[in-house]
Design a protein around this motif. Structure first.
Motif, PDB file in Angstrom:
ATOM      1  N   VAL A  65       1.615  16.206  32.514  1.00  0.00           N
ATOM      2  CA  VAL A  65       2.815  15.872  33.265  1.00  0.00           C
ATOM      3  C   VAL A  65       2.385  15.377  34.630  1.00  0.00           C
ATOM      4  O   VAL A  65       1.489  15.964  35.260  1.00  0.00           O
ATOM      5  N   ALA A  66       2.998  14.285  35.094  1.00  0.00           N
ATOM      6  CA  ALA A  66       2.559  13.688  36.361  1.00  0.00           C
ATOM      7  C   ALA A  66       3.727  13.044  37.086  1.00  0.00           C
ATOM      8  O   ALA A  66       4.757  12.715  36.490  1.00  0.00           O
ATOM      9  N   THR A  67       3.551  12.870  38.385  1.00  0.00           N
ATOM     10  CA  THR A  67       4.485  12.078  39.173  1.00  0.00           C
ATOM     11  C   THR A  67       3.838  10.739  39.480  1.00  0.00           C
ATOM     12  O   THR A  67       2.622  10.582  39.381  1.00  0.00           O
ATOM     13  N   CYS A  68       4.665   9.772  39.838  1.00  0.00           N
ATOM     14  CA  CYS A  68       4.153   8.430  40.096  1.00  0.00           C
ATOM     15  C   CYS A  68       4.240   8.121  41.587  1.00  0.00           C
ATOM     16  O   CYS A  68       5.334   8.165  42.165  1.00  0.00           O
ATOM     17  N   PRO A  69       3.131   7.806  42.236  1.00  0.00           N
ATOM     18  CA  PRO A  69       3.175   7.455  43.656  1.00  0.00           C
ATOM     19  C   PRO A  69       3.725   6.040  43.831  1.00  0.00           C
ATOM     20  O   PRO A  69       3.971   5.328  42.861  1.00  0.00           O
ATOM     21  N   GLU A  70       3.929   5.645  45.069  1.00  0.00           N
ATOM     22  CA  GLU A  70       4.302   4.248  45.314  1.00  0.00           C
ATOM     23  C   GLU A  70       3.145   3.369  44.903  1.00  0.00           C
ATOM     24  O   GLU A  70       1.992   3.611  45.272  1.00  0.00           O
ATOM     25  N   LEU A  71       3.457   2.346  44.117  1.00  0.00           N
ATOM     26  CA  LEU A  71       2.406   1.509  43.539  1.00  0.00           C
ATOM     27  C   LEU A  71       2.362   0.158  44.233  1.00  0.00           C
ATOM     28  O   LEU A  71       3.384  -0.368  44.682  1.00  0.00           O
ATOM     29  N   PRO A  72       1.177  -0.419  44.317  1.00  0.00           N
ATOM     30  CA  PRO A  72       1.058  -1.768  44.900  1.00  0.00           C
ATOM     31  C   PRO A  72       1.659  -2.807  43.962  1.00  0.00           C
ATOM     32  O   PRO A  72       1.862  -2.550  42.769  1.00  0.00           O
ATOM     33  N   ALA A  73       1.933  -3.956  44.498  1.00  0.00           N
ATOM     34  CA  ALA A  73       2.497  -5.043  43.697  1.00  0.00           C
ATOM     35  C   ALA A  73       1.568  -5.361  42.537  1.00  0.00           C
ATOM     36  O   ALA A  73       0.346  -5.417  42.699  1.00  0.00           O
ATOM     37  N   TRP A  84      16.811  15.056  37.743  1.00  0.00           N
ATOM     38  CA  TRP A  84      15.464  14.651  37.329  1.00  0.00           C
ATOM     39  C   TRP A  84      14.499  14.841  38.489  1.00  0.00           C
ATOM     40  O   TRP A  84      14.768  14.427  39.627  1.00  0.00           O
ATOM     41  N   ASP A  85      13.359  15.488  38.212  1.00  0.00           N
ATOM     42  CA  ASP A  85      12.417  15.842  39.281  1.00  0.00           C
ATOM     43  C   ASP A  85      11.337  14.800  39.524  1.00  0.00           C
ATOM     44  O   ASP A  85      10.402  15.039  40.293  1.00  0.00           O
ATOM     45  N   GLY A  86      11.457  13.639  38.883  1.00  0.00           N
ATOM     46  CA  GLY A  86      10.487  12.567  39.107  1.00  0.00           C
ATOM     47  C   GLY A  86       9.205  12.711  38.310  1.00  0.00           C
ATOM     48  O   GLY A  86       8.276  11.916  38.494  1.00  0.00           O
ATOM     49  N   ARG A  87       9.152  13.689  37.408  1.00  0.00           N
ATOM     50  CA  ARG A  87       7.925  13.901  36.633  1.00  0.00           C
ATOM     51  C   ARG A  87       8.026  13.226  35.262  1.00  0.00           C
ATOM     52  O   ARG A  87       9.081  13.199  34.642  1.00  0.00           O
ATOM     53  N   TRP A  88       6.879  12.711  34.842  1.00  0.00           N
ATOM     54  CA  TRP A  88       6.773  12.020  33.565  1.00  0.00           C
ATOM     55  C   TRP A  88       5.882  12.832  32.619  1.00  0.00           C
ATOM     56  O   TRP A  88       4.887  13.416  33.039  1.00  0.00           O
ATOM     57  N   SER A  89       6.252  12.841  31.342  1.00  0.00           N
ATOM     58  CA  SER A  89       5.388  13.408  30.308  1.00  0.00           C
ATOM     59  C   SER A  89       4.558  12.285  29.707  1.00  0.00           C
ATOM     60  O   SER A  89       5.093  11.214  29.389  1.00  0.00           O
ATOM     61  N   LEU A  90       3.274  12.541  29.562  1.00  0.00           N
ATOM     62  CA  LEU A  90       2.381  11.546  28.980  1.00  0.00           C
ATOM     63  C   LEU A  90       1.572  12.177  27.851  1.00  0.00           C
ATOM     64  O   LEU A  90       1.157  13.343  27.952  1.00  0.00           O
ATOM     65  N   VAL A  91       1.367  11.415  26.800  1.00  0.00           N
ATOM     66  CA  VAL A  91       0.484  11.840  25.714  1.00  0.00           C
ATOM     67  C   VAL A  91      -0.510  10.715  25.457  1.00  0.00           C
ATOM     68  O   VAL A  91      -0.157   9.530  25.486  1.00  0.00           O
ATOM     69  N   ALA A  92      -1.754  11.106  25.273  1.00  0.00           N
ATOM     70  CA  ALA A  92      -2.815  10.148  24.963  1.00  0.00           C
ATOM     71  C   ALA A  92      -3.474  10.595  23.666  1.00  0.00           C
ATOM     72  O   ALA A  92      -3.655  11.796  23.437  1.00  0.00           O
ATOM     73  N   PHE A  93      -3.841   9.645  22.836  1.00  0.00           N
ATOM     74  CA  PHE A  93      -4.374  10.006  21.517  1.00  0.00           C
ATOM     75  C   PHE A  93      -5.240   8.877  20.983  1.00  0.00           C
ATOM     76  O   PHE A  93      -5.228   7.746  21.505  1.00  0.00           O
ATOM     77  N   SER A  94      -5.970   9.194  19.950  1.00  0.00           N
ATOM     78  CA  SER A  94      -6.807   8.210  19.279  1.00  0.00           C
ATOM     79  C   SER A  94      -6.582   8.330  17.780  1.00  0.00           C
ATOM     80  O   SER A  94      -6.765   9.400  17.199  1.00  0.00           O
ATOM     81  N   VAL A  95      -6.138   7.234  17.159  1.00  0.00           N
ATOM     82  CA  VAL A  95      -5.908   7.194  15.716  1.00  0.00           C
ATOM     83  C   VAL A  95      -6.765   6.077  15.143  1.00  0.00           C
ATOM     84  O   VAL A  95      -6.660   4.927  15.581  1.00  0.00           O
ATOM     85  N   PRO A  96      -7.615   6.374  14.167  1.00  0.00           N
ATOM     86  CA  PRO A  96      -8.453   5.329  13.575  1.00  0.00           C
ATOM     87  C   PRO A  96      -7.618   4.179  13.032  1.00  0.00           C
ATOM     88  O   PRO A  96      -6.539   4.398  12.459  1.00  0.00           O
ATOM     89  N   GLU A  97      -8.079   2.967  13.225  1.00  0.00           N
ATOM     90  CA  GLU A  97      -7.360   1.793  12.740  1.00  0.00           C
ATOM     91  C   GLU A  97      -7.132   1.865  11.238  1.00  0.00           C
ATOM     92  O   GLU A  97      -6.123   1.357  10.726  1.00  0.00           O
TER      93      GLU A  97
END
Length: 319
Positions: A174-182, A109-122
Protein backbone atom coordinates in the motif's frame (compact mmCIF):
# COMPACT_ATOMS: atom_id res chain seq x y z
CA UNK A 1 -12.17 -23.63 -6.64
CA UNK A 2 -13.24 -22.07 -3.36
CA UNK A 3 -10.79 -21.79 -0.51
CA UNK A 4 -11.26 -24.31 2.26
CA UNK A 5 -14.36 -23.57 4.33
CA UNK A 6 -15.65 -20.93 1.93
CA UNK A 7 -18.42 -20.93 -0.63
CA UNK A 8 -17.37 -20.03 -4.16
CA UNK A 9 -19.62 -17.11 -5.08
CA UNK A 10 -17.74 -15.86 -8.12
CA UNK A 11 -19.93 -15.59 -11.16
CA UNK A 12 -18.95 -18.33 -13.63
CA UNK A 13 -17.30 -17.00 -16.72
CA UNK A 14 -20.13 -16.55 -19.21
CA UNK A 15 -20.40 -14.26 -22.20
CA UNK A 16 -22.99 -11.51 -21.81
CA UNK A 17 -26.09 -12.47 -23.77
CA UNK A 18 -25.13 -16.16 -23.97
CA UNK A 19 -27.80 -18.70 -22.93
CA UNK A 20 -26.09 -19.49 -19.58
CA UNK A 21 -25.74 -15.77 -18.82
CA UNK A 22 -29.39 -15.18 -19.73
CA UNK A 23 -30.48 -18.03 -17.46
CA UNK A 24 -28.51 -16.66 -14.52
CA UNK A 25 -30.01 -13.23 -15.01
CA UNK A 26 -33.56 -14.54 -15.40
CA UNK A 27 -33.35 -16.74 -12.32
CA UNK A 28 -31.81 -13.93 -10.29
CA UNK A 29 -34.44 -11.43 -11.41
CA UNK A 30 -37.58 -13.54 -11.08
CA UNK A 31 -36.83 -16.69 -9.03
CA UNK A 32 -34.54 -15.26 -6.32
CA UNK A 33 -34.69 -17.24 -3.07
CA UNK A 34 -37.06 -19.89 -4.42
CA UNK A 35 -36.18 -23.55 -3.88
CA UNK A 36 -38.94 -25.13 -5.96
CA UNK A 37 -37.75 -26.64 -9.25
CA UNK A 38 -39.00 -25.14 -12.50
CA UNK A 39 -40.06 -27.22 -15.52
CA UNK A 40 -37.34 -27.34 -18.14
CA UNK A 41 -39.94 -26.51 -20.78
CA UNK A 42 -40.71 -23.21 -19.04
CA UNK A 43 -37.03 -22.23 -18.95
CA UNK A 44 -36.61 -23.21 -22.59
CA UNK A 45 -39.64 -21.07 -23.53
CA UNK A 46 -38.29 -18.09 -21.59
CA UNK A 47 -35.01 -18.31 -23.49
CA UNK A 48 -36.97 -18.54 -26.75
CA UNK A 49 -38.06 -14.93 -26.16
CA UNK A 50 -34.38 -14.05 -26.61
CA UNK A 51 -34.03 -16.02 -29.84
CA UNK A 52 -32.34 -19.01 -28.17
CA UNK A 53 -33.13 -22.33 -29.84
CA UNK A 54 -34.43 -25.30 -27.87
CA UNK A 55 -31.16 -27.14 -28.45
CA UNK A 56 -29.04 -24.24 -27.21
CA UNK A 57 -31.33 -23.71 -24.22
CA UNK A 58 -31.10 -27.34 -23.10
CA UNK A 59 -27.33 -27.29 -23.60
CA UNK A 60 -27.15 -24.22 -21.32
CA UNK A 61 -29.19 -26.01 -18.65
CA UNK A 62 -26.81 -28.98 -18.80
CA UNK A 63 -23.82 -26.68 -18.54
CA UNK A 64 -25.23 -25.00 -15.45
CA UNK A 65 -25.80 -28.39 -13.81
CA UNK A 66 -22.19 -29.27 -14.59
CA UNK A 67 -21.02 -26.04 -12.93
CA UNK A 68 -23.06 -26.71 -9.79
CA UNK A 69 -25.54 -23.88 -10.33
CA UNK A 70 -28.60 -26.02 -11.04
CA UNK A 71 -29.70 -29.46 -9.95
CA UNK A 72 -32.02 -31.52 -12.15
CA UNK A 73 -34.80 -33.91 -11.16
CA UNK A 74 -37.24 -35.97 -13.18
CA UNK A 75 -40.92 -36.72 -12.76
CA UNK A 76 -42.14 -39.14 -15.39
CA UNK A 77 -41.09 -37.77 -18.76
CA UNK A 78 -40.54 -34.25 -17.46
CA UNK A 79 -37.31 -32.65 -16.22
CA UNK A 80 -37.17 -29.91 -13.59
CA UNK A 81 -34.35 -27.60 -12.49
CA UNK A 82 -33.75 -25.92 -9.14
CA UNK A 83 -31.05 -23.48 -8.08
CA UNK A 84 -28.32 -24.75 -5.81
CA UNK A 85 -27.04 -22.88 -2.73
CA UNK A 86 -24.01 -21.94 -4.84
CA UNK A 87 -26.26 -20.33 -7.45
CA UNK A 88 -28.02 -18.34 -4.75
CA UNK A 89 -24.63 -17.21 -3.43
CA UNK A 90 -23.47 -16.18 -6.90
CA UNK A 91 -26.60 -14.11 -7.41
CA UNK A 92 -26.42 -12.51 -3.97
CA UNK A 93 -22.77 -11.50 -4.37
CA UNK A 94 -23.36 -10.18 -7.88
CA UNK A 95 -26.45 -8.21 -6.86
CA UNK A 96 -24.66 -6.57 -3.94
CA UNK A 97 -21.77 -5.52 -6.17
CA UNK A 98 -23.95 -4.21 -9.00
CA UNK A 99 -26.33 -2.21 -6.80
CA UNK A 100 -23.55 -0.72 -4.64
CA UNK A 101 -21.38 0.18 -7.62
CA UNK A 102 -21.07 3.92 -8.08
CA UNK A 103 -23.16 4.76 -5.00
CA UNK A 104 -20.37 6.04 -2.71
CA UNK A 105 -18.75 9.45 -2.75
CA UNK A 106 -15.33 8.30 -1.46
CA UNK A 107 -15.14 11.43 0.69
CA UNK A 108 -13.05 9.57 3.26
CA UNK A 109 -10.48 8.22 0.79
CA UNK A 110 -7.07 8.50 2.47
CA UNK A 111 -5.04 8.83 -0.73
CA UNK A 112 -3.55 5.34 -0.45
CA UNK A 113 -3.31 2.91 -3.34
CA UNK A 114 -3.18 -0.88 -3.24
CA UNK A 115 -0.63 -2.41 -5.57
CA UNK A 116 0.06 -6.01 -6.52
CA UNK A 117 3.06 -7.19 -8.50
CA UNK A 118 3.42 -10.69 -9.91
CA UNK A 119 5.12 -12.85 -12.47
CA UNK A 120 3.20 -15.32 -14.64
CA UNK A 121 5.05 -17.41 -17.24
CA UNK A 122 4.04 -16.56 -20.80
CA UNK A 123 3.29 -20.24 -21.35
CA UNK A 124 0.51 -20.12 -18.76
CA UNK A 125 -1.78 -18.00 -20.93
CA UNK A 126 -5.02 -19.30 -19.41
CA UNK A 127 -3.94 -18.15 -15.94
CA UNK A 128 -2.90 -14.76 -17.31
CA UNK A 129 -6.30 -14.17 -18.90
CA UNK A 130 -8.24 -15.36 -15.84
CA UNK A 131 -6.08 -13.18 -13.60
CA UNK A 132 -6.71 -10.04 -15.65
CA UNK A 133 -10.47 -10.65 -15.50
CA UNK A 134 -10.49 -11.21 -11.74
CA UNK A 135 -8.25 -8.26 -10.94
CA UNK A 136 -10.36 -5.90 -13.04
CA UNK A 137 -13.49 -7.09 -11.23
CA UNK A 138 -11.74 -6.14 -7.97
CA UNK A 139 -11.08 -2.64 -9.31
CA UNK A 140 -7.42 -3.07 -10.34
CA UNK A 141 -5.82 -2.01 -13.61
CA UNK A 142 -2.28 -2.42 -14.96
CA UNK A 143 -0.02 0.55 -14.34
CA UNK A 144 2.58 -1.65 -15.99
CA UNK A 145 2.15 -5.17 -17.35
CA UNK A 146 2.73 -6.97 -14.04
CA UNK A 147 2.08 -4.09 -11.62
CA UNK A 148 -1.62 -3.51 -10.96
CA UNK A 149 -3.09 -0.71 -8.91
CA UNK A 150 -6.41 0.05 -7.20
CA UNK A 151 -7.70 2.93 -5.04
CA UNK A 152 -9.47 0.37 -2.84
CA UNK A 153 -7.88 -1.75 -0.05
CA UNK A 154 -8.35 -5.04 -1.84
CA UNK A 155 -4.78 -6.30 -2.03
CA UNK A 156 -5.62 -9.25 0.21
CA UNK A 157 -8.38 -10.31 -2.19
CA UNK A 158 -6.01 -9.87 -5.13
CA UNK A 159 -3.38 -12.08 -3.49
CA UNK A 160 -6.04 -14.71 -2.81
CA UNK A 161 -6.98 -14.71 -6.50
CA UNK A 162 -3.33 -15.02 -7.47
CA UNK A 163 -2.93 -17.95 -5.11
CA UNK A 164 -5.98 -19.74 -6.49
CA UNK A 165 -4.52 -19.47 -9.98
CA UNK A 166 -1.21 -20.91 -8.82
CA UNK A 167 0.71 -17.64 -9.12
CA UNK A 168 3.24 -17.83 -6.29
CA UNK A 169 5.66 -15.10 -7.42
CA UNK A 170 3.63 -12.16 -6.17
CA UNK A 171 3.66 -9.39 -3.60
CA UNK A 172 1.37 -6.57 -2.49
CA UNK A 173 1.85 -3.21 -0.82
CA UNK A 174 0.00 0.00 0.00
CA UNK A 175 1.43 3.38 -0.96
CA UNK A 176 0.67 7.05 -1.40
CA UNK A 177 1.59 9.00 -4.50
CA UNK A 178 3.75 12.13 -4.20
CA UNK A 179 3.50 15.07 -6.57
CA UNK A 180 4.93 13.82 -9.83
CA UNK A 181 6.92 15.69 -12.47
CA UNK A 182 5.44 16.25 -15.90
CA UNK A 183 5.42 13.08 -17.97
CA UNK A 184 5.41 10.69 -15.01
CA UNK A 185 2.59 8.16 -14.80
CA UNK A 186 0.09 8.89 -12.04
CA UNK A 187 -1.78 5.82 -10.73
CA UNK A 188 -5.07 7.02 -12.24
CA UNK A 189 -3.46 6.84 -15.69
CA UNK A 190 -3.90 3.05 -15.52
CA UNK A 191 -7.47 3.66 -16.69
CA UNK A 192 -8.67 5.18 -19.94
CA UNK A 193 -11.07 7.66 -18.36
CA UNK A 194 -11.92 9.34 -21.66
CA UNK A 195 -12.89 6.01 -23.18
CA UNK A 196 -14.84 5.03 -20.09
CA UNK A 197 -16.76 8.31 -20.11
CA UNK A 198 -17.70 7.66 -23.72
CA UNK A 199 -19.03 4.22 -22.79
CA UNK A 200 -21.27 5.82 -20.15
CA UNK A 201 -22.54 8.38 -22.65
CA UNK A 202 -23.24 5.59 -25.17
CA UNK A 203 -25.15 3.73 -22.45
CA UNK A 204 -27.33 6.78 -21.82
CA UNK A 205 -27.97 7.29 -25.53
CA UNK A 206 -28.94 3.62 -25.93
CA UNK A 207 -31.32 3.39 -22.96
CA UNK A 208 -33.00 6.80 -22.76
CA UNK A 209 -35.54 5.80 -25.47
CA UNK A 210 -36.60 2.79 -23.38
CA UNK A 211 -37.10 5.01 -20.32
CA UNK A 212 -39.19 7.40 -22.40
CA UNK A 213 -41.28 4.55 -23.84
CA UNK A 214 -42.10 3.31 -20.34
CA UNK A 215 -43.85 6.56 -19.46
CA UNK A 216 -46.11 6.04 -22.50
CA UNK A 217 -46.91 2.42 -21.67
CA UNK A 218 -45.50 1.43 -25.03
CA UNK A 219 -43.58 -1.70 -23.97
CA UNK A 220 -45.18 -5.15 -24.02
CA UNK A 221 -44.41 -7.82 -21.38
CA UNK A 222 -42.20 -9.80 -23.80
CA UNK A 223 -40.34 -6.67 -24.86
CA UNK A 224 -39.96 -5.60 -21.22
CA UNK A 225 -38.45 -8.97 -20.30
CA UNK A 226 -35.94 -8.85 -23.13
CA UNK A 227 -35.01 -5.21 -22.55
CA UNK A 228 -34.66 -5.58 -18.77
CA UNK A 229 -32.28 -8.52 -19.17
CA UNK A 230 -30.27 -6.68 -21.82
CA UNK A 231 -30.12 -3.62 -19.56
CA UNK A 232 -28.72 -5.66 -16.67
CA UNK A 233 -26.17 -7.31 -18.97
CA UNK A 234 -25.09 -3.88 -20.23
CA UNK A 235 -24.77 -2.29 -16.79
CA UNK A 236 -23.00 -5.15 -15.02
CA UNK A 237 -20.09 -4.82 -17.44
CA UNK A 238 -19.15 -1.48 -15.87
CA UNK A 239 -17.81 -2.75 -12.50
CA UNK A 240 -15.18 -4.66 -14.48
CA UNK A 241 -14.22 -1.52 -16.42
CA UNK A 242 -14.63 1.30 -13.91
CA UNK A 243 -12.48 1.19 -10.73
CA UNK A 244 -14.87 3.57 -8.96
CA UNK A 245 -12.11 6.11 -8.48
CA UNK A 246 -12.45 8.70 -5.70
CA UNK A 247 -14.35 11.74 -6.92
CA UNK A 248 -11.36 14.04 -6.52
CA UNK A 249 -9.58 12.06 -9.27
CA UNK A 250 -12.46 12.29 -11.75
CA UNK A 251 -13.43 15.04 -14.22
CA UNK A 252 -16.12 17.44 -13.01
CA UNK A 253 -18.51 16.31 -15.75
CA UNK A 254 -18.11 12.58 -15.05
CA UNK A 255 -21.21 10.93 -16.64
CA UNK A 256 -21.54 7.85 -14.42
CA UNK A 257 -24.11 9.34 -12.02
CA UNK A 258 -26.54 10.07 -14.83
CA UNK A 259 -25.99 6.62 -16.34
CA UNK A 260 -26.48 4.92 -12.95
CA UNK A 261 -29.72 6.81 -12.25
CA UNK A 262 -31.00 5.87 -15.69
CA UNK A 263 -30.12 2.20 -15.10
CA UNK A 264 -31.83 2.05 -11.69
CA UNK A 265 -35.04 3.76 -12.77
CA UNK A 266 -35.38 1.95 -16.10
CA UNK A 267 -34.60 -1.46 -14.65
CA UNK A 268 -37.10 -0.90 -11.83
CA UNK A 269 -39.92 0.24 -14.11
CA UNK A 270 -39.40 -2.65 -16.53
CA UNK A 271 -39.83 -5.10 -13.65
CA UNK A 272 -43.64 -5.16 -13.49
CA UNK A 273 -44.36 -5.88 -17.18
CA UNK A 274 -41.39 -8.27 -17.41
CA UNK A 275 -42.62 -10.30 -14.45
CA UNK A 276 -46.01 -10.61 -16.14
CA UNK A 277 -44.31 -12.42 -19.00
CA UNK A 278 -42.42 -14.73 -16.64
CA UNK A 279 -45.66 -15.57 -14.82
CA UNK A 280 -47.32 -16.34 -18.14
CA UNK A 281 -44.62 -18.76 -19.23
CA UNK A 282 -44.22 -20.55 -15.90
CA UNK A 283 -48.00 -20.67 -15.42
CA UNK A 284 -48.45 -22.42 -18.75
CA UNK A 285 -46.48 -25.42 -17.44
CA UNK A 286 -46.86 -25.18 -13.65
CA UNK A 287 -49.77 -22.92 -12.65
CA UNK A 288 -49.11 -23.55 -8.97
CA UNK A 289 -45.70 -21.87 -9.30
CA UNK A 290 -46.79 -18.71 -11.12
CA UNK A 291 -47.56 -16.82 -7.91
CA UNK A 292 -44.02 -17.49 -6.65
CA UNK A 293 -42.45 -15.34 -9.35
CA UNK A 294 -40.67 -12.39 -7.78
CA UNK A 295 -39.39 -9.09 -9.10
CA UNK A 296 -35.85 -8.17 -8.09
CA UNK A 297 -35.76 -4.54 -6.98
CA UNK A 298 -32.63 -2.40 -7.07
CA UNK A 299 -34.44 0.43 -5.25
CA UNK A 300 -35.65 -1.60 -2.27
CA UNK A 301 -33.81 -1.17 1.02
CA UNK A 302 -32.01 -3.51 1.09
CA UNK A 303 -32.10 -4.44 -2.63
CA UNK A 304 -33.73 -7.79 -3.18
CA UNK A 305 -36.84 -9.61 -4.37
CA UNK A 306 -40.35 -8.40 -3.85
CA UNK A 307 -43.61 -10.05 -4.94
CA UNK A 308 -44.38 -9.62 -8.60
CA UNK A 309 -47.51 -7.72 -9.50
CA UNK A 310 -50.51 -10.07 -9.83
CA UNK A 311 -51.49 -10.80 -13.39
CA UNK A 312 -53.76 -13.16 -15.24
CA UNK A 313 -51.69 -16.20 -16.20
CA UNK A 314 -52.12 -17.25 -19.78
CA UNK A 315 -50.32 -19.61 -22.12
CA UNK A 316 -47.51 -18.00 -24.12
CA UNK A 317 -48.80 -16.85 -27.46
CA UNK A 318 -47.85 -19.05 -30.37
CA UNK A 319 -46.23 -21.83 -28.32
Amino acid sequence: MARTGEQDTRTPRTRAGSPPSLLLTLLGDYWWGQTEPLPSAALVDLLADFGVSDVAARAALSRMVKHGLLVSTRSGRHTFYAMTPRAQGVMRAGAVRIVAFGAGDDADWDGRWSLVAFSVPEANRSAREALRTRLRWLGFAPLYDALWVSPHPRHDQALAELGELGVTHATAFVATCPELPAGALAPASAWDLDGLAELYRDFVTTWEPTYAALSKGAISPVDALVRRTALMDAWRAFPGLDPDLPRRLLPADWPRDHARDLFLETYEQLGAPASVRVRQVIGAYAPELADQVVQFSVLADPPGPRPAAPARVAAPAGR
